[in-house]
Motif scaffolding. Sequence first.
Motif, mmCIF file in Angstrom:
data_model
loop_
_atom_site.group_PDB
_atom_site.id
_atom_site.type_symbol
_atom_site.label_atom_id
_atom_site.label_comp_id
_atom_site.label_asym_id
_atom_site.label_seq_id
_atom_site.Cartn_x
_atom_site.Cartn_y
_atom_site.Cartn_z
ATOM 1 N N GLY A 194 0.801 -1.219 0.000
ATOM 2 C CA GLY A 194 0.000 0.000 0.000
ATOM 3 C C GLY A 194 0.831 1.265 0.000
ATOM 4 N N GLY A 195 0.146 2.380 0.027
ATOM 5 C CA GLY A 195 0.783 3.677 -0.097
ATOM 6 C C GLY A 195 1.619 4.108 1.095
ATOM 7 N N VAL A 196 1.480 3.454 2.230
ATOM 8 C CA VAL A 196 2.253 3.831 3.405
ATOM 9 C C VAL A 196 3.627 3.183 3.303
ATOM 10 C CG1 VAL A 196 2.412 3.714 5.913
ATOM 11 C CG2 VAL A 196 0.187 4.030 4.815
ATOM 12 N N THR A 197 4.650 4.002 3.345
ATOM 13 C CA THR A 197 6.013 3.503 3.267
ATOM 14 C C THR A 197 6.554 3.313 4.676
ATOM 15 O OG1 THR A 197 6.343 4.715 1.215
ATOM 16 C CG2 THR A 197 8.310 3.957 2.349
ATOM 17 N N ALA A 198 7.018 2.108 4.937
ATOM 18 C CA ALA A 198 7.601 1.820 6.249
ATOM 19 C C ALA A 198 9.093 1.607 6.090
ATOM 20 C CB ALA A 198 6.948 0.583 6.841
ATOM 21 N N THR A 199 9.844 2.330 6.866
ATOM 22 C CA THR A 199 11.290 2.140 6.856
ATOM 23 C C THR A 199 11.668 1.179 7.979
ATOM 24 O OG1 THR A 199 11.708 3.944 8.384
ATOM 25 C CG2 THR A 199 11.600 4.507 6.026
ATOM 26 N N ALA A 200 12.906 0.742 7.956
ATOM 27 C CA ALA A 200 13.377 -0.148 9.012
ATOM 28 C C ALA A 200 13.263 0.522 10.380
ATOM 29 C CB ALA A 200 14.808 -0.573 8.733
ATOM 30 N N THR A 201 13.385 1.848 10.418
ATOM 31 C CA THR A 201 13.274 2.578 11.676
ATOM 32 C C THR A 201 11.820 2.655 12.133
ATOM 33 O OG1 THR A 201 15.160 3.916 11.024
ATOM 34 C CG2 THR A 201 13.840 4.750 12.835
ATOM 35 N N ASP A 202 10.893 2.924 11.184
ATOM 36 C CA ASP A 202 9.469 3.068 11.510
ATOM 37 C C ASP A 202 8.828 1.736 11.915
ATOM 38 O OD1 ASP A 202 9.668 5.703 10.679
ATOM 39 O OD2 ASP A 202 8.840 5.303 8.703
ATOM 40 N N ALA A 203 9.104 0.718 11.133
ATOM 41 C CA ALA A 203 8.447 -0.579 11.317
ATOM 42 C C ALA A 203 9.447 -1.695 11.012
ATOM 43 C CB ALA A 203 7.229 -0.673 10.411
ATOM 44 N N PRO A 204 10.333 -1.980 11.950
ATOM 45 C CA PRO A 204 11.386 -2.963 11.674
ATOM 46 C C PRO A 204 10.848 -4.359 11.347
ATOM 47 C CG PRO A 204 11.390 -2.326 14.000
ATOM 48 C CD PRO A 204 10.442 -1.419 13.296
ATOM 49 N N THR A 205 9.762 -4.751 11.972
ATOM 50 C CA THR A 205 9.200 -6.076 11.702
ATOM 51 C C THR A 205 8.719 -6.170 10.259
ATOM 52 O OG1 THR A 205 8.530 -6.265 14.001
ATOM 53 C CG2 THR A 205 7.471 -7.755 12.451
ATOM 54 N N LEU A 206 8.047 -5.126 9.792
ATOM 55 C CA LEU A 206 7.554 -5.104 8.417
ATOM 56 C C LEU A 206 8.709 -5.063 7.424
ATOM 57 C CD1 LEU A 206 5.314 -4.935 6.326
ATOM 58 C CD2 LEU A 206 5.182 -2.468 6.768
ATOM 59 N N ALA A 207 9.688 -4.232 7.686
ATOM 60 C CA ALA A 207 10.834 -4.131 6.778
ATOM 61 C C ALA A 207 11.578 -5.456 6.680
ATOM 62 C CB ALA A 207 11.770 -3.018 7.253
ATOM 63 N N GLU A 208 11.778 -6.123 7.797
ATOM 64 C CA GLU A 208 12.479 -7.411 7.796
ATOM 65 C C GLU A 208 11.668 -8.486 7.078
ATOM 66 O OE1 GLU A 208 15.601 -8.317 8.606
ATOM 67 O OE2 GLU A 208 15.874 -6.153 8.773
ATOM 68 N N ALA A 209 10.366 -8.490 7.272
ATOM 69 C CA ALA A 209 9.519 -9.473 6.597
ATOM 70 C C ALA A 209 9.571 -9.272 5.086
ATOM 71 C CB ALA A 209 8.075 -9.372 7.102
ATOM 72 N N GLY A 210 9.551 -8.023 4.646
ATOM 73 C CA GLY A 210 9.668 -7.736 3.215
ATOM 74 C C GLY A 210 11.001 -8.190 2.661
ATOM 75 N N LYS A 211 12.061 -7.966 3.412
ATOM 76 C CA LYS A 211 13.395 -8.406 2.975
ATOM 77 C C LYS A 211 13.475 -9.921 2.878
ATOM 78 C CE LYS A 211 16.067 -4.552 4.785
ATOM 79 N NZ LYS A 211 17.045 -4.120 5.788
ATOM 80 N N ARG A 212 12.855 -10.617 3.832
ATOM 81 C CA ARG A 212 12.867 -12.088 3.786
ATOM 82 C C ARG A 212 12.154 -12.596 2.536
ATOM 83 N NH1 ARG A 212 11.940 -11.548 9.284
ATOM 84 N NH2 ARG A 212 9.705 -11.941 9.066
ATOM 85 N N ALA A 213 11.013 -12.010 2.234
ATOM 86 C CA ALA A 213 10.263 -12.442 1.050
ATOM 87 C C ALA A 213 11.067 -12.166 -0.218
ATOM 88 C CB ALA A 213 8.906 -11.747 0.999
ATOM 89 N N TYR A 214 11.657 -10.995 -0.310
ATOM 90 C CA TYR A 214 12.458 -10.663 -1.484
ATOM 91 C C TYR A 214 13.700 -11.550 -1.541
ATOM 92 C CZ TYR A 214 14.396 -7.868 -5.254
ATOM 93 O OH TYR A 214 14.897 -7.454 -6.472
ATOM 94 N N GLY A 215 14.209 -11.948 -0.385
ATOM 95 C CA GLY A 215 15.364 -12.836 -0.331
ATOM 96 C C GLY A 215 15.104 -14.189 -0.969
ATOM 97 N N VAL A 216 13.870 -14.662 -0.874
ATOM 98 C CA VAL A 216 13.510 -15.931 -1.532
ATOM 99 C C VAL A 216 13.704 -15.781 -3.037
ATOM 100 C CG1 VAL A 216 11.629 -17.558 -1.994
ATOM 101 C CG2 VAL A 216 11.925 -16.628 0.306
ATOM 102 N N LEU A 217 13.218 -14.691 -3.592
ATOM 103 C CA LEU A 217 13.383 -14.438 -5.025
ATOM 104 C C LEU A 217 14.861 -14.277 -5.367
ATOM 105 C CD1 LEU A 217 12.433 -13.738 -7.890
ATOM 106 C CD2 LEU A 217 12.155 -11.379 -7.106
ATOM 107 N N GLN A 218 15.579 -13.483 -4.595
ATOM 108 C CA GLN A 218 16.998 -13.251 -4.882
ATOM 109 C C GLN A 218 17.797 -14.545 -4.877
ATOM 110 O OE1 GLN A 218 17.051 -10.217 -6.492
ATOM 111 N NE2 GLN A 218 19.090 -10.189 -5.639
#
Length: 137
Positions: A50-74
Amino acid sequence: IAAQGFDELANAMSERMGKESEPVARLNASGVAYVAFAVHNPELFALMFGGVTATATDAPTLAEAGKRAYGVLQSAIKDALLARGRKEESAPLAGLWSWCGVHGLAKLVIEQKLDPKAFGAPNAEALAAVMLAKVNS
């Protein structure tokens, strides 16, 4: 909730990839799983991206979860590149290209801007499989 969605997406991609042994087939499976997850969970998918951007500082759990998902693709991209004798250094751009393709397809189908039947596929999942097989052949 969005972080949980990214974890579910990563699990869906990993599960589908686990059914394949060849690296390019595993890469394709990750993309098909991405599209299938999106079209079966459109509200969750919209919340995740969605339109709300979460940074690692704002929402570390969300940022890490996104990185994990992208890591599967990478990981799948790197394995496919190496299996084809290509350099691993091209993985970041190849990953971006792959992500844009499946994300765009998912969004177009969810927003009813694209009908898979117009491309001879019964549904978005089948269209993703055909599309990825052509692109990654």
